[in-house]
Every structure is written in structure tokens, then in C-alpha cells.
Design a protein around this motif. Structure first.
Motif, PDB file in Angstrom:
ATOM      1  N   LEU A   2       0.842  -1.194   0.000  1.00 53.34           N
ATOM      2  CA  LEU A   2       0.000   0.000   0.000  1.00 53.34           C
ATOM      3  C   LEU A   2       0.880   1.248   0.000  1.00 53.34           C
ATOM      4  O   LEU A   2       1.908   1.303   0.682  1.00 53.34           O
ATOM      5  CB  LEU A   2      -0.911   0.014   1.230  1.00 53.34           C
ATOM      6  N   SER A   3       0.455   2.275  -0.724  1.00 53.71           N
ATOM      7  CA  SER A   3       1.237   3.500  -0.812  1.00 53.71           C
ATOM      8  C   SER A   3       0.505   4.708  -0.229  1.00 53.71           C
ATOM      9  O   SER A   3       1.140   5.708   0.105  1.00 53.71           O
ATOM     10  CB  SER A   3       1.602   3.795  -2.266  1.00 53.71           C
ATOM     11  N   VAL A   4      -0.826   4.636  -0.094  1.00 49.78           N
ATOM     12  CA  VAL A   4      -1.613   5.756   0.417  1.00 49.78           C
ATOM     13  C   VAL A   4      -2.678   5.210   1.363  1.00 49.78           C
ATOM     14  O   VAL A   4      -3.375   4.248   1.021  1.00 49.78           O
ATOM     15  CB  VAL A   4      -2.290   6.556  -0.719  1.00 49.78           C
ATOM     16  N   VAL A   5      -2.811   5.825   2.551  1.00 46.43           N
ATOM     17  CA  VAL A   5      -3.882   5.464   3.484  1.00 46.43           C
ATOM     18  C   VAL A   5      -4.417   6.743   4.097  1.00 46.43           C
ATOM     19  O   VAL A   5      -3.696   7.741   4.226  1.00 46.43           O
ATOM     20  CB  VAL A   5      -3.405   4.505   4.604  1.00 46.43           C
ATOM     21  N   THR A   6      -5.681   6.718   4.486  1.00 49.06           N
ATOM     22  CA  THR A   6      -6.242   7.802   5.295  1.00 49.06           C
ATOM     23  C   THR A   6      -6.436   7.289   6.713  1.00 49.06           C
ATOM     24  O   THR A   6      -6.555   6.072   6.940  1.00 49.06           O
ATOM     25  CB  THR A   6      -7.570   8.301   4.713  1.00 49.06           C
ATOM     26  N   MET A   7      -6.447   8.206   7.674  1.00 46.96           N
ATOM     27  CA  MET A   7      -6.543   7.819   9.080  1.00 46.96           C
ATOM     28  C   MET A   7      -7.514   8.727   9.810  1.00 46.96           C
ATOM     29  O   MET A   7      -7.536   9.936   9.551  1.00 46.96           O
ATOM     30  CB  MET A   7      -5.189   7.962   9.793  1.00 46.96           C
ATOM     31  N   PRO A   8      -8.286   8.182  10.754  1.00 45.10           N
ATOM     32  CA  PRO A   8      -9.042   9.055  11.665  1.00 45.10           C
ATOM     33  C   PRO A   8      -8.099   9.655  12.694  1.00 45.10           C
ATOM     34  O   PRO A   8      -6.941   9.231  12.850  1.00 45.10           O
ATOM     35  CB  PRO A   8     -10.054   8.100  12.310  1.00 45.10           C
ATOM     36  N   ARG A   9      -8.569  10.650  13.432  1.00 40.39           N
ATOM     37  CA  ARG A   9      -7.725  11.342  14.397  1.00 40.39           C
ATOM     38  C   ARG A   9      -7.235  10.415  15.511  1.00 40.39           C
ATOM     39  O   ARG A   9      -6.115  10.553  16.003  1.00 40.39           O
ATOM     40  CB  ARG A   9      -8.509  12.516  14.988  1.00 40.39           C
ATOM     41  N   LYS A  10      -8.052   9.432  15.922  1.00 44.24           N
ATOM     42  CA  LYS A  10      -7.637   8.534  17.003  1.00 44.24           C
ATOM     43  C   LYS A  10      -6.417   7.724  16.602  1.00 44.24           C
ATOM     44  O   LYS A  10      -5.557   7.399  17.439  1.00 44.24           O
ATOM     45  CB  LYS A  10      -8.793   7.608  17.397  1.00 44.24           C
ATOM     46  N   THR A  11      -6.310   7.365  15.318  1.00 44.92           N
ATOM     47  CA  THR A  11      -5.156   6.596  14.857  1.00 44.92           C
ATOM     48  C   THR A  11      -3.911   7.462  14.829  1.00 44.92           C
ATOM     49  O   THR A  11      -2.814   7.019  15.184  1.00 44.92           O
ATOM     50  CB  THR A  11      -5.440   6.018  13.461  1.00 44.92           C
ATOM     51  N   TRP A  33      -1.441  16.001  15.496  1.00 44.31           N
ATOM     52  CA  TRP A  33      -2.370  17.040  15.041  1.00 44.31           C
ATOM     53  C   TRP A  33      -2.052  17.507  13.617  1.00 44.31           C
ATOM     54  O   TRP A  33      -2.331  18.636  13.257  1.00 44.31           O
ATOM     55  CB  TRP A  33      -2.355  18.221  16.023  1.00 44.31           C
ATOM     56  N   ARG A  34      -1.510  16.621  12.818  1.00 43.93           N
ATOM     57  CA  ARG A  34      -1.259  16.952  11.415  1.00 43.93           C
ATOM     58  C   ARG A  34      -2.574  17.167  10.679  1.00 43.93           C
ATOM     59  O   ARG A  34      -3.551  16.444  10.907  1.00 43.93           O
ATOM     60  CB  ARG A  34      -0.468  15.840  10.734  1.00 43.93           C
ATOM     61  N   THR A  35      -2.597  18.157   9.818  1.00 43.18           N
ATOM     62  CA  THR A  35      -3.793  18.423   9.007  1.00 43.18           C
ATOM     63  C   THR A  35      -3.506  18.314   7.518  1.00 43.18           C
ATOM     64  O   THR A  35      -4.437  18.267   6.723  1.00 43.18           O
ATOM     65  CB  THR A  35      -4.336  19.832   9.285  1.00 43.18           C
ATOM     66  N   ALA A  36      -2.224  18.294   7.128  1.00 45.89           N
ATOM     67  CA  ALA A  36      -1.854  18.182   5.716  1.00 45.89           C
ATOM     68  C   ALA A  36      -1.283  16.795   5.454  1.00 45.89           C
ATOM     69  O   ALA A  36      -0.655  16.190   6.332  1.00 45.89           O
ATOM     70  CB  ALA A  36      -0.825  19.256   5.363  1.00 45.89           C
ATOM     71  N   PRO A  37      -1.488  16.231   4.267  1.00 49.40           N
ATOM     72  CA  PRO A  37      -0.909  14.919   3.941  1.00 49.40           C
ATOM     73  C   PRO A  37       0.606  14.924   4.134  1.00 49.40           C
ATOM     74  O   PRO A  37       1.281  15.921   3.874  1.00 49.40           O
ATOM     75  CB  PRO A  37      -1.286  14.727   2.469  1.00 49.40           C
ATOM     76  N   PHE A  38       1.145  13.803   4.614  1.00 48.94           N
ATOM     77  CA  PHE A  38       2.579  13.698   4.847  1.00 48.94           C
ATOM     78  C   PHE A  38       3.050  12.297   4.511  1.00 48.94           C
ATOM     79  O   PHE A  38       2.250  11.366   4.322  1.00 48.94           O
ATOM     80  CB  PHE A  38       2.929  14.050   6.294  1.00 48.94           C
ATOM     81  N   VAL A  39       4.381  12.144   4.425  1.00 48.71           N
ATOM     82  CA  VAL A  39       4.997  10.873   4.056  1.00 48.71           C
ATOM     83  C   VAL A  39       5.712  10.309   5.279  1.00 48.71           C
ATOM     84  O   VAL A  39       6.461  11.032   5.965  1.00 48.71           O
ATOM     85  CB  VAL A  39       5.998  11.057   2.898  1.00 48.71           C
TER      86      VAL A  39
END
Length: 573
Positions: A361-370, A380-386
Motif C-alpha cells: 500500500l502506498s496511500v492510506v487515510t486515518m481518523p484522528r484517534k489513529t 495534530w497533522r492536518t496536511a498529507p505527509f509521508v
């Protein structure tokens, strides 16, 4: 630097009192000693409450009274448990001598003194308030014409001592009025010395991500598709499916969420929980998937912890577990070139990310708890990061709300249908984030199961019957800890109309933001995701919204704030 000045006002909007005993209900009344106005501001079971907004800024002297009664006697009268007590104001000086400062001798073993001011001709009490020290400032608001007297009485064992009255002179009244009109220096809020902490950047490198043309600001709405057997009306899998997923009446939670978003013209991302899909069976899973796709939504996979995974994850590595879930998802949906993935765990986030990378996998989204279960720099990141493993993480959008009163807290609000402030201001928040140029992928979240109204029961026989079925017919449910107790359990009954309105308001606000909608097949494509990544990942800009004061309502409690409900129903055009 010039000193800022303000009118006198209460020092703190929070009123607290000592409870006379356990299991009491309280009523709090506030009296304006300068006007005689009396207002009931609270009825409830807490031992503190807040002043209404219109009383927090008044320069008049205020006092508050507390009455109580037993919780077991809701029709009984409220009996006094605290006399009218002075509410401290900013700028009040009880030490310096002044004509309007009224004092009496301090008595040993006395911790309460009462000031009373009366009309000498009628004997009517105009002012009555208590303090722990025999020094008061004269309230002059009601002392217009006539002859007035004052006294300070100590509280003794048998009650307040015998009053000794003294005359209120014109000089005292004039001094009191001058004090009320005089501005005071605004007290400085304490500013603790903060240690300088060097910001930690995401460890991943953009060089590992394939080049792609830049993308415009894009919005998306992510929803998990799972089920909670603990709130099912009946101890059966069919009850879970018809209540929380899909039924002929159209009242299943996932079904309602899909229909609500379809009516709003929104194409959302629904992430399937393979564990619950396997329990429901392939026929039900395919019917649900077909319904979601038929409503114009996109399907993805939720990887991570699931209440339906009865087999321990210790059987094999995390990478094997992720691979099995990917294979099961492809078998269910037929697969495609791109698999949208949502990682949902409450611990070991970085280990799970490494497993996702090893599984391809190369891209995932996460909820805040994760995110909060991972390294501190990602909380508290709000922008996509690597990440260091080369996985692009898509966090949900967020805003801050700052209070009207400096002693209140600054709150973080994920853009989520469960947050009334974020749902009501979705369009403004997303547009503000988009204009920064730093955050170009704005993901909101919603939980379909919140659309179900939940009722709490304390029924021993029903709980024992539920537990008996689990022990005999559903031992896996019993071993998972899904039994019920007479202490209380929640059951899904009907529809939570407020949550439906909030989901609809969030979707409508996102639609009216006029930003591009992200297709999951593009966002989760490793050949296109670079277009949404910022070249400077250290920037995490968060929109800030100022909360205004709200009037205290006289109900014991409310399920939602009416002002925000009306904002959701307002025309977003």
C-alpha cells in the motif's frame, strides 16, 4: 505601552458551592444588588454553574443564592443551603478606606457576615448579601431618594446577630456611584514561560513519491462501514444487519447515511470492515456494496482493529493480516487498479503503517484517534505527509475555536458530522483552509452508526435473557465480552434526527464550498497523490473560529445547541 482599562465585571463566570449532602438537586438564583432584579439561572445536579452572558459584563454588584432538595423528591420545595453570597468583581478593593466601604468588627470563630441595607421609613430590605469577611462595598443603585440604613451581622450558632443600624449618608452614596463608573486596569492574564520545543518534521521524503502534476484544493467525506453488536435490539446477526446496515424500510444506519448524502449531491468514500462483512455473509455484503455504489458512492477498505475479528492478530505478522484483508476485499468487490484504504487502530500506528508498506500500500487515510496513537509529531497533522516507510498519510481536516472568555479552553474540532460547530461551519472552514495554499486535500469524516438513537436500559431480566442466548447460541459473542448487565446497557431504537440533520448540514456545507470533489481512485493512486502533497510538510495551518457567549438555558440539559441546529437548517447559498 498604554494600560488597557475596562468596566468592572465579575472575576469569573463560574459559580461553585458546597453540597449539603449526596444526591441533591440544586436551584441557583442571582440577584443584582443595584437593581433588585432576581433571576433563576440554573436547576440541576452539579455543584457549579455559569453566569448567563448578560450578567458576566455588568458593572453592578451581584450575589447568588443556592437551594437544594433530594433527588428522590422532585416535587419538594428547594430549601436554602447558601444565602445570597457576594460574587467577586474585578477591581473591587475591600482593604483601602473609602466612604462607600462598610466594615464591622471581626468576631472569633465566625466565617460569614451579612450586609443589609433597608429603607428607614418602610423597613423594606433593599440589599442583602454575605461574605466571609466583614467588609463590603455599598451598592447604590437602589438608593435614589429617601433615608436608608445599613448593618453588618455575624452569623452565630443561633443565627445572625442582632442588627445595629447606621445611616447611609449622601457622601457614601456619591462615592459608591463614582466607584461604579470608574474604569479599572485590565488585569494581565498569567503567561507561563513555555519551553521552546523544536518541531519534528515527518521522517519521510517526497523523493520517494512519483512526480505528478499539482492538484487543486479537493474535498472528500470518509465514512466507516462496520457494525456494533452491543447495541442490537436482539441477540442475533440479523438484528444487527437490519438495524445498522440495510433493511426494507430504509432505516438501516448505513442505508440512511448513503441516502442522506445522495440527496445532498455528495459522492462519499465508504470504507468496509471486512471482519463484519465476513460475519454477515457474502450475499448481504454484496447487497450492501451494490446499494452504496448505486447511490453514487465509492468503496474502500478499513484495515486495523475490528470487534468482529475473533481470531487473534497474533496469528501471523501484521503484514500477513493486512494482506489477508486486502485479498478478502478484492474477492468481495472484484478489485480494481486502486484500493482506497483507511487505517483505524488505537495503538501501534507506526507498526501498522510499516505493515501496510510491506503489503504494497502506498496511500492510506486515518481518523484522528489513529494519528494520536502514533508518534507525537503526527498527532495534530492536518496536511498529507509521508512516513519513513514511504506511505502517504491523509489526515482529516480540523479547526480551532477560541473562547469569548479568556478562562475558557481553546478546543480542537475535527471536521466531523458529530461536531455541531464543525458541521455548521463546514463551507467556511474548508474554503479558509483551501485559500492557505498549504492544505489541498481536505477530508471530513462521519460515523453512520451515530444516526441511530440509543436508549439506555437497566433491566435485569432482559439482560439475563440476552446473556443466555449468547452463552448457548453465540459463544464467540460471549467470549468477546458483549454480554449485558443490570447496571445498564444501550440499545439502538429509531433514528436520531439531530445527527441526520448534522450529517446533512456537513454534506451541504461541503457541497457549497465550491471546491473539487476527490475521486478515491485518483487520491489513492500512487501515480497522482504527489499532486496533493506540499513541498514544505512542516506547515500545518489550522483555521480558527471565535466562539461567542451563549445564554444559559433553564432546562436541566439539552441534547443539542439550538443555535447550531438552526445554523444547520439555514440556507447555505
Amino acid at each position: 505601552m498604554s494600560t488597557r482599562t475596562i468596566r468592572r465585571r465579575v472575576e469569573s463566570p463560574v459559580l461553585r458551592w458546597t453540597p449539603p449532602g449526596p444526591d441533591r438537586q440544586y436551584r441557583v438564583a442571582v440577584r443584582d444588588e443595584d437593581t433588585g432584579r432576581r433571576l433563576i439561572i440554573y436547576e440541576g445536579f452539579q455543584t457549579e454553574c455559569r453566569l448567563p452572558a448578560d450578567l458576566r459584563l455588568t458593572p453592578n454588584q451581584l450575589s447568588f443564592w443556592v437551594g437544594s432538595r433530594s433527588e428522590q423528591e422532585p416535587t419538594a420545595r428547594f430549601l436554602r443551603c447558601q444565602d445570597y453570597t457576594v460574587i467577586t468583581r474585578l477591581g473591587d478593593d475591600y482593604q483601602s478606606a473609602a466612604p462607600d466601604r462598610l466594615t464591622a468588627s471581626e468576631r472569633p470563630n465566625v466565617d460569614e457576615y451579612r450586609l443589609r441595607v433597608r429603607d428607614s421609613e418602610t423597613g423594606r430590605i433593599l440589599v442583602e448579601m454575605s461574605r466571609s469577611y466583614p467588609a463590603f462595598l455599598l451598592p447604590a443603585g437602589q438608593l435614589e431618594e429617601g433615608i436608608f440604613e445599613w448593618t453588618i451581622q455575624p452569623r452565630l450558632k443561633a443565627g445572625f446577630g442582632k442588627p445595629v443600624w447606621a445611616s447611609v449618608t449622601d457622601v457614601m452614596v456619591s462615592a459608591a456611584r463614582s466607584r461604579a463608573e470608574r474604569l479599572i486596569a485590565l488585569p494581565e492574564e498569567p503567561r507561563p514561560a513555555l519551553a521552546v520545543v523544536r518541531g519534528e518534521l515527518p521522517p519521510g521524503s517526497l523523493a520517494r513519491i512519483r512526480e505528478a502534476p499539482p492538484q487543486p484544493a479537493t474535498v472528500a467525506l470518509a465514512l466507516p462501514v462496520t457494525a456494533d453488536p452491543r447495541i442490537a435490539p436482539e441477540p442475533s446477526l440479523q438484528s444487527v444487519i437490519t438495524t445498522q446496515w440495510i433493511n426494507s424500510a430504509g432505516t438501516g444506519a448505513i442505508q440512511m447515511a448513503s441516502c442522506t448524502l445522495k440527496d445532498a449531491g455528495v459522492s462519499a468514500w465508504f470504507f468496509l470492515d471486512i471482519g463484519s462483512m465476513n460475519q454477515a455473509g457474502s450475499t448481504v455484503a454484496r447487497d450492501l456494496t451494490a446499494t452504496l455504489i448505486g447511490d453514487g458512492h465509492q468503496i474502500g477498505l478499513t484495515i486495523g482493529e475490528s470487534v468482529w475479528d475473533f481470531r487473534p492478530q497474533s496469528e501471523g505478522s501484521l503484514t500477513d493480516f493486512v494482506s489477508r484483508q486486502l485479498d478478502a476485499f478484492i474477492t468481495l468487490t472484484g478489485g480494481g487498479d486502486v484500493t482506497p484504504v483507511r487505517l483505524s487502530v488505537t495503538a501501534r500506528t507506526q507498526e501498522w503503517l510499516r505493515a501496510c508498506s510491506e503489503a504494497g500500500l502506498s496511500v492510506v487515510t486515518m481518523p484522528r484517534k489513529t494519528l494520536r496513537a502514533g508518534a507525537r509529531w503526527m498527532h495534530w497533522r492536518t496536511a498529507p505527509f509521508v512516513t519513513a516507510d514511504g506511505v502517504v498519510v491523509l489526515p482529516p481536516a480540523m479547526l480551532l475555536s477560541t473562547p469569548a472568555h479568556p478562562r475558557d479552553q481553546v478546543l480542537r474540532h475535527p471536521v466531523n458530522a458529530a461536531d455541531s460547530l464543525a458541521a455548521a461551519s463546514a463551507a467556511q472552514t474548508l474554503n479558509a483552509l483551501a485559500t492557505t495554499g498549504k492544505v489541498r486535500l481536505l477530508i471530513a469524516e462521519a460515523d453512520p452508526l451515530r444516526l441511530l438513537a440509543r436508549v439506555r436500559f437497566k433491566r435485569r431480566k432482559e439482560a439475563e435473557a440476552w446473556n443466555g442466548v449468547l452463552r448457548h447460541d453465540l459463544p464467540e459473542w460471549w467470549d468477546a465480552g458483549w454480554g449485558r448487565t443490570a447496571a445498564g446497557y444501550d440499545v439502538a431504537q429509531g433514528v436520531n434526527e439531530i445527527q441526520v440533520q448534522m450529517l446533512s448540514g456537513l454534506a451541504g456545507g461541503m457541497k457549497n464550498s465550491d471546491l473539487s470533489w476527490g475521486a478515491a481512485t485518483d487520491v489513492f493512486d500512487e501515480t497522482k497523490i504527489r499532486g496533493w502533497l506540499d513541498a514544505e510538510p512542516s506547515a500545518n495551518l489550522i483555521v480558527e473560529q471565535r466562539r461567542g457567549p451563549r445564554l444559559t438555558r433553564l432546562s436541566e440539559g439539552r441534547a443539542y445547541d439550538n443555535a447550531l441546529r438552526l445554523a444547520l437548517l439555514a440556507d447555505h447559498a
